[in-house]
Scaffold this motif. Structure first.
Motif: not given
Length: 414
Positions: A9-25
């Motif tokens: 659960e933590t792994e996927y949450r953190d991977r999605v959050a990191a992707f958003i911080a790097e590419h989406v935001a």
């Protein structure tokens, strides 16, 4: 009771959050700039490279639980995606909810997620090949046509669209509205709910059928704005179906099975909305806290005025309580199935938008005139979340179900 998240659960949450911080935001300005210029109803080209990056990162089609509901009509067609549990996906969807366009990057946008679940669970091999496969690949979009302007569609037995058998075909006549996604030229197929037998028992009159959007007789009459926002290029259409003829093989599951499919679709869809809404509330709280500390009124930072301390504290408390209820509902869906979690799904469907609307309203107030402008995302977010108080069933219907469950408990004790 263990409130700790598992490693997965933590792994996927953190991977999605990191992707958003790097590419989406960092791309948010570019997204809105592209939508604002040229043809507003054209697909947003800058999303495509982000989708490829999400696929490469293994963050694609995250939403489909591995074991959701009754046995599938056809199990020979594999769903291509990570297939997170409802709890795992809840944490990821919350991160996506902080940026209103982020879900599409991961191919986790409504109504496509719900339509993919319907096709995965109830579709035949041929239906999956034709529509589920391109939806999984993200090469097309879809719509779900249920609500009608002429009736109170909160009671779906009121729906008047007719689906009449004619030899090897069905002929469809009706008018739908708030058909989300129909503004996108990539929207190639709609799942339509209508009556095949108006004389059958009340909940066996309705059926669902697949209608390609280019079928003769399908006409998008207008796009409906939400508090003035047109939500281009996605949009919400009023769609006329006039003598629309499709093969009988396009029917899903069988005549009279529409409510059965609807319950299988709307349970997960409702909780997906709630997951994203918690992310919206987190975004609003962060914006409010930042604004309050950056502005001075009457000789001190606005954050130091006690009324704002109360509002910020209340916001944090309400987010935490709502998240726990959402995770409880998701956990019940994973452990006992969607039907067993009906009460919790109803409660979170009422609570999440109500909670987020209050926090958004406070955040708008904290921003003053800027809060109601398009300089900040708050007004648009409020308009979007407000629709969730009746989308996928209005508050009154869910409250009715919750109340009846309570009445039943007392009746059992008498």
């Amino acid at each position: 009771m263990d409130f700790r998240f598992s490693a997965r659960e933590t792994e996927y949450r953190d991977r999605v959050a990191a992707f958003i911080a790097e590419h989406v935001a960092p791309a948010d300005h570019a997204y809105h700039a592209e939508v604002a210029r040229g043809d507003r109803w054209a697909p947003v080209a800058m999303l495509e490279p982000l989708k490829e990056k999400a696929k490469a990162a293994g963050l694609w089609n995250l939403f489909m639980p591995p074991h959701s509901g009754a046995p599938m009509v056809d199990e020979s067609f594999a769903f291509e995606g990570t297939q997170l549990s409802n709890v795992e996906y809840a944490l990821c969807a919350e991160e996506m909810g902080k940026w209103h366009w982020a879900s599409e990057v991961f191919n986790c946008s409504a109504p496509d997620t719900g339509n993919m679940e319907v096709l995965h669970r109830y579709g035949t091999r041929e239906q999956k090949e034709a529509w589920l496969k391109p939806l999984m690949e993200g090469t097309i979009r879809s719509a779900f046509l249920m609500t009608e302007p002429a009736v109170a569609s909160s009671d779906a037995t009121n729906i008047e669209t007719r689906i009449v058998r004619d030899g090897d075909d069905y002929v469809i006549d009706g008018r739908k509205w708030w058909s989300s996604g129909t503004g996108d030229p990539r929207c190639k197929v709609a799942i339509v709910m209508g009556k095949t037998d108006p004389d059958a028992r009340r909940h066996q009159q309705q059926s669902m059928i697949l209608v390609p959007m280019d079928t003769p007789g399908v006409r998008i009459e207008r796009m409906l704005p939400v508090y003035g926002y047109d939500h281009a290029p996605h949009g919400h259409g009023e769609v006329v179906l006039e003598q629309v003829r499709v093969p009988a093989a396009n029917l899903l599951l069988g005549e009279g099975r529409g409510f059965e499919i609807a319950q299988g679709r709307l349970g997960p869809g409702r909780i997906h909305h709630c997951m994203r809404t918690i992310g919206v509330a987190e975004m609003a709280l962060a914006a409010m806290a930042k604004r309050l500390q950056s502005r001075v009124a009457f000789g001190k930072a606005i954050a130091e005025h006690s009324v704002w301390e109360q509002r910020v504290a209340r916001a944090r408390i309400d987010i935490e309580m709502t998240r726990l209820l959402c995770l409880k509902a998701a956990d019940m869906m994973d452990r006992a199935g969607n039907k067993a979690a009906q009460g919790e799904i109803a409660m979170i469907k009422v609570q999440a938008p109500t909670m987020a609307l209050q926090i958004l309203d406070d955040a708008i107030q904290a921003h003053g005139g800027g809060g109601v402008s398009e300089d900040f995302p708050l007004a648009a977010a409020w308009a979007g979340v407000r629709t969730l108080r009746f989308a996928d069933g209005p508050d009154e219907v869910h409250n009715r179900a919750i109340a009846r469950a309570e009445f039943a408990k007392v009746a059992d004790e008498r």
